[in-house]
Design a protein around this motif. Structure first.
Motif, PDB file in Angstrom:
ATOM      1  N   ALA A 259       5.783   4.676  -0.251  1.00 47.07           N
ATOM      2  CA  ALA A 259       7.171   5.828   0.464  1.00 47.07           C
ATOM      3  C   ALA A 259       7.649   4.820   1.629  1.00 47.07           C
ATOM      4  N   THR A 260       8.800   4.945   0.922  1.00 50.23           N
ATOM      5  CA  THR A 260       9.930   3.865   1.436  1.00 50.23           C
ATOM      6  C   THR A 260      11.427   4.756   2.647  1.00 50.23           C
ATOM      7  N   ALA A 261      10.744   5.831   2.315  1.00 46.02           N
ATOM      8  CA  ALA A 261      12.320   6.905   3.584  1.00 46.02           C
ATOM      9  C   ALA A 261      13.026   6.225   4.346  1.00 46.02           C
ATOM     10  N   LEU A 262      14.111   6.397   4.371  1.00 44.25           N
ATOM     11  CA  LEU A 262      13.892   6.354   5.470  1.00 44.25           C
ATOM     12  C   LEU A 262      14.409   6.898   6.887  1.00 44.25           C
ATOM     13  N   TRP A 263      14.286   8.624   6.774  1.00 39.59           N
ATOM     14  CA  TRP A 263      14.366   9.202   7.002  1.00 39.59           C
ATOM     15  C   TRP A 263      13.024   9.354   7.689  1.00 39.59           C
ATOM     16  N   GLU A 264      12.878  11.173   8.586  1.00 39.08           N
ATOM     17  CA  GLU A 264      11.310  11.080   8.978  1.00 39.08           C
ATOM     18  C   GLU A 264      11.406  11.707   8.004  1.00 39.08           C
ATOM     19  N   GLU A 265       9.564  11.930   7.268  1.00 41.98           N
ATOM     20  CA  GLU A 265       9.959  12.684   6.143  1.00 41.98           C
ATOM     21  C   GLU A 265       9.159  13.599   7.453  1.00 41.98           C
ATOM     22  N   PRO A 266       9.659  15.418   6.866  1.00 43.52           N
ATOM     23  CA  PRO A 266       8.830  16.474   7.484  1.00 43.52           C
ATOM     24  C   PRO A 266       7.835  16.338   7.809  1.00 43.52           C
ATOM     25  N   PHE A 267       6.967  16.209   5.994  1.00 47.52           N
ATOM     26  CA  PHE A 267       5.969  16.491   5.997  1.00 47.52           C
ATOM     27  C   PHE A 267       5.512  15.067   4.924  1.00 47.52           C
ATOM     28  N   GLY A 268       5.971  15.345   3.977  1.00 43.24           N
ATOM     29  CA  GLY A 268       5.549  14.053   3.016  1.00 43.24           C
ATOM     30  C   GLY A 268       4.713  14.373   1.680  1.00 43.24           C
ATOM     31  N   LEU A 269       4.590  15.408   1.055  1.00 45.53           N
ATOM     32  CA  LEU A 269       3.680  16.404   0.410  1.00 45.53           C
ATOM     33  C   LEU A 269       3.762  15.015  -0.983  1.00 45.53           C
ATOM     34  N   LEU A 279      -4.457   7.592  -6.284  1.00 47.93           N
ATOM     35  CA  LEU A 279      -3.798   6.667  -6.106  1.00 47.93           C
ATOM     36  C   LEU A 279      -3.322   6.187  -4.521  1.00 47.93           C
ATOM     37  N   PRO A 280      -3.501   5.470  -4.265  1.00 49.06           N
ATOM     38  CA  PRO A 280      -3.770   4.333  -2.514  1.00 49.06           C
ATOM     39  C   PRO A 280      -1.522   4.228  -2.159  1.00 49.06           C
ATOM     40  N   VAL A 281      -1.223   4.581  -0.859  1.00 53.10           N
ATOM     41  CA  VAL A 281      -0.080   5.001  -0.756  1.00 53.10           C
ATOM     42  C   VAL A 281       0.366   3.439   0.374  1.00 53.10           C
ATOM     43  N   VAL A 282       1.609   3.251   0.456  1.00 51.52           N
ATOM     44  CA  VAL A 282       1.771   2.444   1.193  1.00 51.52           C
ATOM     45  C   VAL A 282       3.672   2.748   1.148  1.00 51.52           C
ATOM     46  N   GLY A 283       3.691   2.898   3.003  1.00 52.02           N
ATOM     47  CA  GLY A 283       5.236   3.032   3.067  1.00 52.02           C
ATOM     48  C   GLY A 283       5.279   2.928   4.569  1.00 52.02           C
ATOM     49  N   PHE A 284       6.805   3.219   4.633  1.00 59.14           N
ATOM     50  CA  PHE A 284       7.350   2.923   5.857  1.00 59.14           C
ATOM     51  C   PHE A 284       6.110   3.691   7.721  1.00 59.14           C
ATOM     52  N   TYR A 285       6.495   4.490   8.253  1.00 55.69           N
ATOM     53  CA  TYR A 285       6.940   4.872   8.991  1.00 55.69           C
ATOM     54  C   TYR A 285       7.222   6.582   9.075  1.00 55.69           C
ATOM     55  N   THR A 286       8.411   6.043   8.995  1.00 55.24           N
ATOM     56  CA  THR A 286       9.174   7.141   8.485  1.00 55.24           C
ATOM     57  C   THR A 286       9.220   8.130   7.601  1.00 55.24           C
ATOM     58  N   ALA A 287       8.417   7.643   6.560  1.00 56.66           N
ATOM     59  CA  ALA A 287       7.998   8.333   4.886  1.00 56.66           C
ATOM     60  C   ALA A 287       6.977   9.067   5.111  1.00 56.66           C
ATOM     61  N   ILE A 288       5.620   8.608   5.661  1.00 55.37           N
ATOM     62  CA  ILE A 288       4.685   8.959   6.464  1.00 55.37           C
ATOM     63  C   ILE A 288       4.607   9.692   7.469  1.00 55.37           C
ATOM     64  N   ALA A 300       0.732   3.217   6.303  1.00 52.41           N
ATOM     65  CA  ALA A 300       1.920   2.996   6.735  1.00 52.41           C
ATOM     66  C   ALA A 300       2.601   1.821   8.491  1.00 52.41           C
ATOM     67  N   VAL A 301       3.225   1.293   8.074  1.00 46.38           N
ATOM     68  CA  VAL A 301       4.051  -0.012   9.172  1.00 46.38           C
ATOM     69  C   VAL A 301       5.133   0.949   9.727  1.00 46.38           C
ATOM     70  N   ASP A 302       5.489   0.480  11.067  1.00 46.47           N
ATOM     71  CA  ASP A 302       6.370   0.359  11.620  1.00 46.47           C
ATOM     72  C   ASP A 302       7.993  -0.319  11.680  1.00 46.47           C
ATOM     73  N   SER A 303       8.291  -0.437  10.385  1.00 45.98           N
ATOM     74  CA  SER A 303       9.656  -0.857   9.897  1.00 45.98           C
ATOM     75  C   SER A 303       9.776  -0.814   8.761  1.00 45.98           C
ATOM     76  N   ASP A 304      11.362  -0.579   8.928  1.00 43.14           N
ATOM     77  CA  ASP A 304      11.763  -0.295   7.474  1.00 43.14           C
ATOM     78  C   ASP A 304      12.264  -1.682   6.473  1.00 43.14           C
ATOM     79  N   ASP A 305      11.501  -2.982   6.539  1.00 40.81           N
ATOM     80  CA  ASP A 305      11.761  -3.978   5.464  1.00 40.81           C
ATOM     81  C   ASP A 305      10.391  -4.014   4.228  1.00 40.81           C
ATOM     82  N   TRP A 306      11.081  -3.607   3.682  1.00 46.51           N
ATOM     83  CA  TRP A 306       9.937  -3.776   2.842  1.00 46.51           C
ATOM     84  C   TRP A 306       9.166  -5.054   2.393  1.00 46.51           C
ATOM     85  N   ARG A 307       9.146  -5.636   2.557  1.00 54.26           N
ATOM     86  CA  ARG A 307       8.721  -7.387   2.781  1.00 54.26           C
ATOM     87  C   ARG A 307       7.563  -6.829   3.967  1.00 54.26           C
TER      88      ARG A 307
END
Length: 354
Positions: A259-269, A279-288, A300-307
């Motif tokens: 889950a790598t969206a850069l905008w704040e997903e309103p919910f994230g269905l 499936l486990p999910v890994v992504g950015f704070y904005t996406a989750i 979720a990580v507080d970042s926008d860097d894929w690394r």
């Protein structure tokens, strides 16, 4: 109760859905019918298996070949024409109207209807939506509802009032639990646009030398052509748009969801759908959003860097499919619809302003 859900006269509720709002409307309407309510939905069309009734509004017979209408784009003409038909409907037989539309004309007409209403805030505030919803809420007996705490907080600031929250949900039994393939591909789904940031998923997959399957409609062809298509390969595959059953089947061959969206997903269905599939999910704070984060299954990580997703992905792989499913179970659509039904009953007993 007799409920009128408003999507929009040219909004298709057929799969594959264009977004989470359409998925919510279909799931919620079906659940309400199963709970014993009568449900009509204003929309263009829907799949035949659904339990609710669709009210289709007539399209404009005016031809755009006529010079008198040439200055107006065709879609705008249809938007006005069909929205005015909404105002001609006899809505007095409904106990509640539930708005889920993004069409300004719908709210201009809805402001004239003295029927108790619910307005679900599916998207974050923008200048357009702020003006549209402020006008509507000033004139209509309507209660706004946020789909997550962060959407509620943002809209509270925009509207100058507290916003109740009813979290979205999924129809859990429609998502088969799979025995996860830890050696499988990574999975990404969503609209292909810059803010959805599929590039981050591609870079991560290439770094890890893992296959990646990308699923979703192309909403920005220029972005896809410049930033996505050149990176496609035998391992990085674009599969276009699929329905929910096909997405669930693809989840069966995956090892994790990104889950790598850069905008704040309103919910994230999508996050919930993949968790329900095991499936486990890994992504950015904005996406989750915060409600969907978990230290084991939805990291979720507080970042926008894929690394910064590399180590969380390793950790998430330890989660069992059943643990992922158990987390998603808290967001079953039945709970969402029951919460809305309670609001419907309360509002229907409250006299509207004359």
């Amino acid at each position: 109760m007799r409920v009128l859900l408003v999507a929009g006269p040219f909004i298709s509720l057929r799969e594959p859905f264009n977004g989470g709002t359409e998925a919510f409307i279909v799931a919620h309407a079906n659940q309400l019918v199963q709970m014993g309510h009568t449900v009509d939905v204003i929309a263009k069309d829907t799949d035949e298996r659904n339990l609710f009734n669709v009210i289709e509004l007539q399209e404009s017979p005016l031809s755009m070949k006529d010079d008198a209408y040439r200055p107006c784009p065709e879609w705008l003409g249809q938007q006005h024409y069909q929205s005015l038909q909404f105002g001609m409907l006899d809505v007095n037989n409904y106990d509640i109207i539930h708005y889920n539309s993004f069409i300004p004309e719908i709210y201009a007409v809805g402001a004239l209807l003295n029927i108790p209403s619910v307005l679900t805030l599916h998207l974050p505030p923008t200048e357009k939506f702020e003006l549209m919803y402020k006008f509507f809420l000033k004139h209509a007996p309507a209660l706004p509802i946020g789909i997550s705490k962060r959407m509620s907080k943002r809209w509270a600031s925009s509207l100058g009032k507290d916003i109740d929250v009813i979290l979205n949900g999924i129809v859990l039994h429609q998502w088969k639990l799979h025995h996860r393939n830890n050696n499988g591909y990574l999975l990404w789904s969503g609209r292909i646009t810059k803010e959805k940031n599929v590039e981050a998923a591609i870079h991560l997959a290439n770094h890890l030398k893992q296959p990646l399957k990308i699923i979703g409609p192309i909403f920005d062809q220029e972005y896809f052509s410049i930033h996505v298509e050149p990176m496609l390969s035998e391992k990085i595959q674009y599969i276009s748009h699929v329905n929910q059953q096909q997405l669930n089947e693809l989840a069966g061959g995956a090892s994790a969801y990104l889950a790598t969206a850069l905008w704040e997903e309103p919910f994230g269905l999508s996050t919930l759908e993949m968790l329900a599939s095991g499936l486990p999910v890994v992504g950015f704070y904005t996406a989750i959003p915060p409600e969907l984060r978990d230290k084991k299954v939805s990291i979720a990580v507080d970042s926008d860097d894929w690394r910064d997703l590399i180590k969380p992905l390793e950790k998430a792989m330890n989660a069992t499919p059943q643990t992922c499913r158990n987390f998603a179970h808290s967001f079953d659509m039945q709970k969402t619809s029951e919460a809305y039904a309670e609001v419907y009953h309360r509002l229907s007993k409250t006299p509207c302003h004359e």
